[in-house]
Scaffold this active site. Sequence first.
Site, PDB file in Angstrom:
ATOM      1  NE  ARG A 125      -3.778   1.815   2.848  1.00 35.90           N
ATOM      2  CZ  ARG A 125      -5.041   1.791   2.429  1.00 35.90           C
ATOM      3  NH1 ARG A 125      -5.462   0.784   1.696  1.00 35.90           N
ATOM      4  NH2 ARG A 125      -5.884   2.771   2.738  1.00 35.90           N
ATOM      5  CG  HIS A 152      -8.028   0.587  -3.781  1.00 39.95           C
ATOM      6  ND1 HIS A 152      -7.550  -0.617  -3.294  1.00 39.95           N
ATOM      7  CD2 HIS A 152      -8.554   1.237  -2.694  1.00 39.95           C
ATOM      8  CE1 HIS A 152      -7.761  -0.681  -1.996  1.00 39.95           C
ATOM      9  NE2 HIS A 152      -8.363   0.427  -1.604  1.00 39.95           N
ATOM     10  CD  GLN A 155     -13.271  -0.816  -1.756  1.00 39.50           C
ATOM     11  OE1 GLN A 155     -12.622  -0.748  -0.724  1.00 39.50           O
ATOM     12  NE2 GLN A 155     -14.531  -1.234  -1.770  1.00 39.50           N
ATOM     13  CG  ASP A 271     -13.092   7.006  -2.850  1.00 39.01           C
ATOM     14  OD1 ASP A 271     -13.017   6.958  -1.602  1.00 39.01           O
ATOM     15  OD2 ASP A 271     -12.179   6.611  -3.599  1.00 39.01           O
ATOM     16  CB  CYS A 313     -14.062   2.334  -1.037  1.00 40.14           C
ATOM     17  SG  CYS A 313     -13.274   3.964  -0.988  1.00 40.14           S
ATOM     18  NE  ARG A 340     -11.005  -4.086   0.039  1.00 39.35           N
ATOM     19  CZ  ARG A 340     -10.110  -3.184   0.456  1.00 39.35           C
ATOM     20  NH1 ARG A 340     -10.517  -2.126   1.136  1.00 39.35           N
ATOM     21  NH2 ARG A 340      -8.834  -3.312   0.180  1.00 39.35           N
TER      22      ARG A 340
END
Length: 370
Positions: A125, A152, A155, A271, A313, A340
């Site tokens: 990450r 991403h 996700q 988001d 998310c 997730r």
Amino acid sequence: MALASKAVPHLMTLADLSPGQIQRIVAHSYHLKRISQPWLAPQQKKSGKGTPRLHMPSQSLFNKTIALLFSKRSTRTRVAAETASLLLGGQALFLGREDIQLGVNETVRDSARVIGGMCQGIFARVGEHEEIEELARYSPVPVLNALSSLWHPTQVLADILTLHEHAHLFDPSSSGPVPPTDAYSQKYTKLQEVRPLTIAYVGDSANVLHDMLVSYPRLGHQMRVASPDNPKYRAPQPVWDRVVELGCDKSIHWTADPREAVHGADLVVTDTWISMGQEAEKAQRLKDFEGYQVTEQLCREGGANPDWKFMHCLPRKQDEVDDEVFYGPRSLVFPEADNRKWTIMAMFDLLFGKWNLLERTGESAKGPSA
């Protein structure tokens, strides 16, 4: 074939997968979820002959260690990765930016080789996307993108699984969710099919949207996107190049008007407007995104499908979506967050445990009809 003779597989974005490969991961996620959940439930006394037989999930990470190389804070991604590793028989090793020499006294190249020499996978990450590309270039083990400035993928895989599990909400003729009984008699319990949807995204062009742009059109969905009329709020060129390369641009309508974007929407997504590292821009961004908050009124005025659903998310701020929508019956945000774990578990199993995530399905990257 011995793994030593295979090229090391990495995954940076869902743009690197065909639609069939994406669906394979989603189906495997659902399979792992169905098999694992009974083990996580409170133990019951055995009632004899009628007690259902439990099956262990894949143990492909037995005695293996997955490095969680995180330079940014995380809740869902970290918890999902650590708990998924355990279910697969392995161990996750969290390496935060303050824990190791990476970027301080040691180069990315050297760190990738050292970490990859002791661990069997790297879940990274990072900040700039170039960082994870450099990790993958020098790592002797698979690298999976847990988040970068551009993409991403984990996700959006969770979002796709959530849509399949709730497909009956978008199609009144659907028979409803697959019942949880007879769950273990076959390798894969069939997921509900998702009819072609109109998916609206209202907000900043950030990493989650970017993986949506290269995925949903290839799975048969239309996308309508609203972001302020400013280049910094539109898809960066490397992302848009992949969108065009995959033929996804034909199924994307982009506007600066959030009401126009939600017209006919079955699903509305937003988001954060202020990503980590953009805190200094907060005042300007709040001004630029005025009128973009997802509300019942916005979607009613824009002409969204009366039964529209909502995704985010997380973490969420009230500027982005009000409480009525976020906590109301339209919201799928918490099943989305739960998933997730299962999609990351599938990725860890296939990429780190078995090195066959990128197994070809015999179709074009643009989809079966390309």
